[in-house]
Structures are given as structure tokens and as C-alpha cells.
Design an enzyme around this catalytic site. Structure first.
Site, short mmCIF file in Angstrom:
data_model
loop_
_atom_site.label_atom_id
_atom_site.label_comp_id
_atom_site.label_asym_id
_atom_site.label_seq_id
_atom_site.Cartn_x
_atom_site.Cartn_y
_atom_site.Cartn_z
N SER A 35 0.83 -1.20 0.00
CA SER A 35 0.00 0.00 0.00
C SER A 35 0.86 1.25 0.00
CB SER A 35 -0.90 0.01 1.24
OG SER A 35 -1.59 1.23 1.38
N TYR B 183 -2.26 -0.85 10.36
CA TYR B 183 -2.35 -1.24 8.95
C TYR B 183 -1.10 -0.79 8.19
CZ TYR B 183 -4.15 -1.37 4.13
OH TYR B 183 -4.33 -1.60 2.79
#
Length: 284
Positions: free
Chosen positions: A177, A190
């Protein structure tokens, strides 16, 4: 493709549903045209029910691959929709409902995929979990454990289980990401897992390279999937992706093309790299 330059406020209950997204994301159902890049390949795609996973399954099918998709049992309806589009492209789609948060679950997942597909050529570790909070003190311990178990441990365990079934020319692709490079203070756990996956990708490339297995990662930026409105409030979703240089969020199919490339023979000398699909946000 629908216009994603002005996404309105909205919220869903986790894990969210594709059918409730406004505007509708493009998974390549009609827009993607295959060019026989993956003919005869067999792929296992986790998180394949919706979003990037669905788009990748559809693109792979249109490129000539059979797929097995893993997803949480509560995502069955979305998974069946993915299956419908894969089969419409003339390929097989094996449905594998599973919670990957134990090593044994990943061993069994690989076993089923290999049995149903007759082997394995591509592994895509795409399943992910995130939940946003305003401050460090708001992050529950059980959430942090779930985030790491889903994003990092499952990727490690699934790759470990799959490796003996992957031959020379095979490919492992992890979904990381933009959060690994530009972490948000609302996604502390995350973002940390995605940075860890970048490191794991490089290590796995070194470990599996001598066997002829390539390992890479795709780092998406803001992509319009059910994960977004199911983990952020409506205010945060409002205008999602408008802060990118391209001025909009990305469609799932715009990320899936990166997976197609990395899984194809066109990327035969590409390993140990992280390919950003971020709308212009830097990945380094």
C-alpha cells in the site's frame, strides 16, 4: 469507467458490499480486454471477492488463467459475483471461503486450490484488514492482532504452504500500500503491516529466486473498494482520492493490470520490486 473525482460521503458496515458503492467501481467486467498473457496459468487470489481481488480475478480470466479465490465466509455473495464474471470469460473459478488467521487454514487453502486447479503457477496475497481510529489509545489490542494476522502472518503462511507447489517461472505477488510509504495516523497498525510486507517481498524474492520463482508487490494508492466506506466515516470518504496528483481515486481494474504484468512472462526478469499504482503519490 465511472467518474471517481468526486466521491460522495457514505458509510457501510464492515466488510462492506460492492453493490452499495456510489459510484460503482470498475473491475474490468466489460472494459478489460485480454491479450492471452496468462494462458494456461493457475492462480490463487486471496481477498478475491471484491475490489482489487475481484478485478484481478476477472483480468486473469480474460488473459486465459483459471483462478481460485479466497474470502471470508460472510463475503459469499460478492465472491459468487466474481465467480460469475470469471466463468463468463470462459475460465474456472474455485470458491474458497476461509479465515486465514491460522497457519493450518492456509495449508488447507493451498491444498484445496492445488487439488481443484491441478497445480499452481501464481499466488496473489491480497486479503487485507484495516480499521481507522483517531488516536493511538483508541486502537484495541484485538484489532492490532487481527490486522497483523490477516495482512502479514497469513501472507507468510500461505506463501510457505504454496512454495513447494510453485515451479520455475511461477510468481508470488503481495498487495502492499501507499500506506507503507506515506502512513496515516488513523491507520497505524495497517500501515505498519504494509511496510512489513514490502520487506517480506524482498526477502522472499531472495529466498525463492534460486528456484526460478519471482516475488513482487503492488502498492496501490487510494482505490475505490468496499474497504474504504466500511473502515472510514462518511466525512473521511468524502472526496476520497482527490489529494492525488491525478485528482481522483483509482478503479480496481487499474490496479489489476499491474498484477497481470507481474504474473506474465513479460516480467520474467522482474523480482524483488514494489510497483506503485498510486495516482502519482511517490513510492520510495
Amino acid at each position: 469507467m465511472s467518474d471517481l473525482s468526486a466521491i460522495p460521503p457514505q458509510h457501510q458496515t464492515w466488510p462492506g458490499s460492492t453493490s452499495e458503492l456510489e459510484p460503482a467501481p470498475d473491475h474490468g467486467e466489460t472494459s478489460y480486454v485480454g491479450k492471452d498473457r496468462l494462458v494456461g496459468k493457475r492462480a490463487l487470489i486471496t481477498g478475491g471477492d471484491s475490489g482489487i481481488g475481484r478485478a484481478t480475478a476477472i483480468a486473469f480470466a480474460k488473459e486465459g488463467a483459471d483462478v481460485a479465490i479466497a474470502y471470508l465466509p460472510e463475503e459469499q455473495a460478492d465472491a459468487e459475483e466474481t465467480q460469475r464474471h470469471v466463468e463468463a470469460a470462459g475460465r474456472r473459478c474455485v470458491l474458497c471461503p476461509v479465515d486465514q488467521r491460522t497457519e493450518q487454514a492456509n495449508v488447507e487453502l493451498v491444498s484445496r486450490a492445488v487439488h481443484e486447479l491441478g497445480g499452481l503457477d501464481v499466488l496473489i496475497n491480497n486479503a487485507g484488514f484495516q480499521m481507522a481510529h483517531q488516536a493511538l489509545e483508541d486502537f484495541p489490542g484485538e484489532q492490532v492482532e487481527r490486522t497483523f494476522a490477516t495482512n502479514v502472518f497469513a501472507t507468510f503462511w500461505l506463501t510457505k504452504a504454496a512454495a513447494p507447489h510453485l515451479g520455475a517461472g511461477s510468481s508470488v505477488i503481495n498487495t502492499t500500500s501507499i500506506q507503507a510509504f506515506q502512513p496515516s495516523d488513523r491507520l497505524i497498525d495497517y500501515a505498519a503491516t504494509k511496510a512489513g510486507l514490502n520487506n517480506l517481498t524482498v526477502n522472499l524474492a531472495a529466498e525463492l529466486g534460486p528456484r526460478g520463482i519471482r516475488v513482487n508487490a503492488v502498492a496501490p494508492g487510494p482505490i475505490w473498494t468496499p474497504l474504504i466506506p466500511s473502515t472510514f466515516d462518511g466525512e473521511k470518504v468524502d472526496g476520497f482520492g482527490s489529494d492525488t496528483p491525478l485528482g481522483r481515486a483509482g478503479h480496481p481494474i487499474e490496479v489489476a493490470t499491474a498484477f497481470v504484468y507481474l504474473a506474465s512472462d513479460e516480467a520474467s526478469y522482474v523480482s524483488g520490486t514494489v510497483l506503485g499504482v498510486t495516482g502519482g503519490k511517490p513510492v520510495f
